[in-house]
Write an enzyme that holds these catalytic residues in place. Sequence first.
Site, PDB file in Angstrom:
ATOM      1  N   ASN A   1       0.759  -1.121  -0.028  1.00 28.22           N
ATOM      2  CA  ASN A   1       0.008   0.059   0.092  1.00 28.22           C
ATOM      3  C   ASN A   1       0.830   1.203   0.212  1.00 28.22           C
ATOM      4  O   ASN A   1       1.568   1.572   0.958  1.00 28.22           O
ATOM      5  CB  ASN A   1      -0.783  -0.090   1.263  1.00 28.22           C
TER       6      ASN A   1
ATOM      7  N   HIS B   1       6.797  -1.310   3.480  1.00 26.48           N
ATOM      8  CA  HIS B   1       6.605  -2.877   3.759  1.00 26.48           C
ATOM      9  C   HIS B   1       5.873  -3.539   2.864  1.00 26.48           C
ATOM     10  O   HIS B   1       4.851  -2.839   1.999  1.00 26.48           O
ATOM     11  CB  HIS B   1       6.074  -2.858   5.042  1.00 26.48           C
TER      12      HIS B   1
END
Length: 112
Positions: A85, A98
Site C-alpha cells: 500500500n 513494507h
Amino acid sequence: MDCIFCKIAAGEIPCNKVYEDDQILAFKDLNPQAPVHVLVIPKQHIRWAYDITPENSAVVAHIFEKLPEIAKICGVEGGFRLVNNCGEDAGQSVPHLHFHLMAGREFGWPAG
Ligand code: AMP
Ligand code: ZN
C-alpha cells in the site's frame, strides 16, 4: 526518528520475527488478514514506494530475492499474495515501506 517499523527493526519494539538478515526483517502482522500474514521491511527507513531510487533499490531487490525463503519458513507452498500500500489513498497506515506476504486462504481480485 519516530517510526514504529524502524523501532522494530532496531529491536526497540518486540515483534514476532519470521526472518532477519543484515538488510531486512520479516515479522507477523499484528492484525492478520489471512492465516499467513507477514510484513517484510527494509531495515533502512524508506517512507513509501515513491521513495525507491537507484540508490536504495538494492534492498527492495533483496526483499524479492528472499520472498521464496520467507514463504517457505511460513509453510507456504501453494503461492502467496504480495501487497504494497503506497500512500493514504491506498490505505498505507505505517509510513515505512513494507510488503504484506499473505497466504492460506483464497484471495479475490483486484481486492480482498
Ligand atoms: P499498511 O496499512 O499497508 O501500512 O500496513 C501496516 C500493517 O502494519 C497493518 O496490517 C498493521 O496491522 C501492521 N502493524 C502495525 N503495527 C504493527 C506492529 N507493531 N507489529 C506488527 N504489525 C503491525
Ligand atoms: Zn522507519
